[in-house]
Design a protein around this motif. Structure first.
Motif: not given
Lengths: 224, 67
Positions: A1, A3, A7, A11, A14, A87-88, B27, B31
């Motif tokens: 998959m 990304e 994303d 990711n 975070f 971001v995003g 988000r 996630n």
């Protein structure tokens, strides 16, 4: 998959985001603690009278540099936090409400901490007195109202309208760990004190430890 | 719990932020669900299923096979 780039960047961010938030909080707390030390040190010196020695000046300069360093680190982390949050795409409505509460909570915490740092009456330069030193009745009442009325109102809004279930679960986990730390830690300390083995239980220390445990577990559960 | 959320989202060309907005969560939550670090509540699982017009079992897999 595969990304998407957005994303992927989001990711990866975070975990770092948690570090940035922690750095903003630590920077603010460190700056206030340093400001309290400087205030207390100067006041204690004025009580004793006489000119400041080179050693005293070096201590003050060191504390001043510490405050500036904390403010700079907090500011940089805040700037980075804001950039990473973009971001995003723009924040969702819930995220927007969350940020608003966080800003209000930071302002409230800053006001409380600053008042504690500036209104401490003992002023011996001991940073721990920011936590449990005596206060004038007026300041004590004002701070009690802030903590007892404004903070619960803000918290209620946060729980009902700002956080989602993933954060609520993380928060509940932190609260559970903190509750058990308190339920177990406080009586153990109390029993050991009754046995004459340790110093008397310190309510402030127990409160701070409980809050730290809740916060650390909450952050871990949210950002892991 | 494993799930197909990331695949389904990618098929619709949605970002995590877009899906989070449609589900009214952060988000961070999207996630955490996609990476199986957080299992959604039943109401949120239903919301996700309705959004993709699928059943919950077609999105989430708890590893238990029916006989």
């Amino acid at each position: 998959m595969m990304e998407s780039a957005v994303d992927k960047e989001a990711n990866a961010g975070f975990g770092a985001q948690a570090g940035r938030i922690a750095m903003v909080a630590l920077g603010g707390f460190g700056a206030l603690l340093g400001a309290g030390v400087i205030t207390g040190f100067i006041a204690a010196h004025q009580q004793h009278g006489g000119a400041m020695s080179v050693r005293d000046l070096l201590i003050l300069a060191g504390a001043g540099l510490f405050v500036l360093g904390c403010l700079y680190a907090g500011w940089r982390a805040g700037r980075s936090l804001r950039a990473a949050s973009a971001v995003g795409g723009p924040p969702t409505p819930r995220e927007g409400r969350y940020r608003l509460v966080m800003i209000l909570a930071a302002l409230l915490g800053g006001a409380i901490s600053l008042t504690l740092a500036l209104q401490n009456d003992t002023l011996t330069g001991n940073p721990l007195e920011l936590l449990d030193g005596p206060l004038s009745p007026g300041v004590a009442i004002a701070l009690a109202l802030l903590v007892g009325v404004l903070l619960p109102a803000l918290s209620l809004y946060w729980h009902l309208h700002a956080i989602d279930e993933q954060e609520a679960a993380a928060y509940n986990k932190g609260a559970l760990f903190a509750m058990y730390a308190y339920w177990v830690g406080a009586p153990v300390w109390w029993l050991l004190w009754r046995g004459g083995l340790v110093a008397a239980p310190d309510g402030v220390l127990i409160y701070v430890a409980t809050a730290v445990i809740a916060t650390v577990i909450w952050f871990w559960a949210k950002y892991r | 719990m494993k799930n197909r959320l990331k695949v389904l989202r990618a098929e619709r060309n949605w970002s995590q932020a877009e899906l989070a907005g449609r589900l009214d969560v952060s988000r961070q939550a999207v996630n955490a669900i996609e990476t199986s670090k957080y299992d959604p509540s039943l109401p949120l699982a239903f919301k996700i299923a309705r959004l993709f017009d699928l059943s919950i079992e077609e999105i989430f897999d708890d590893g238990e096979r029916r006989g």
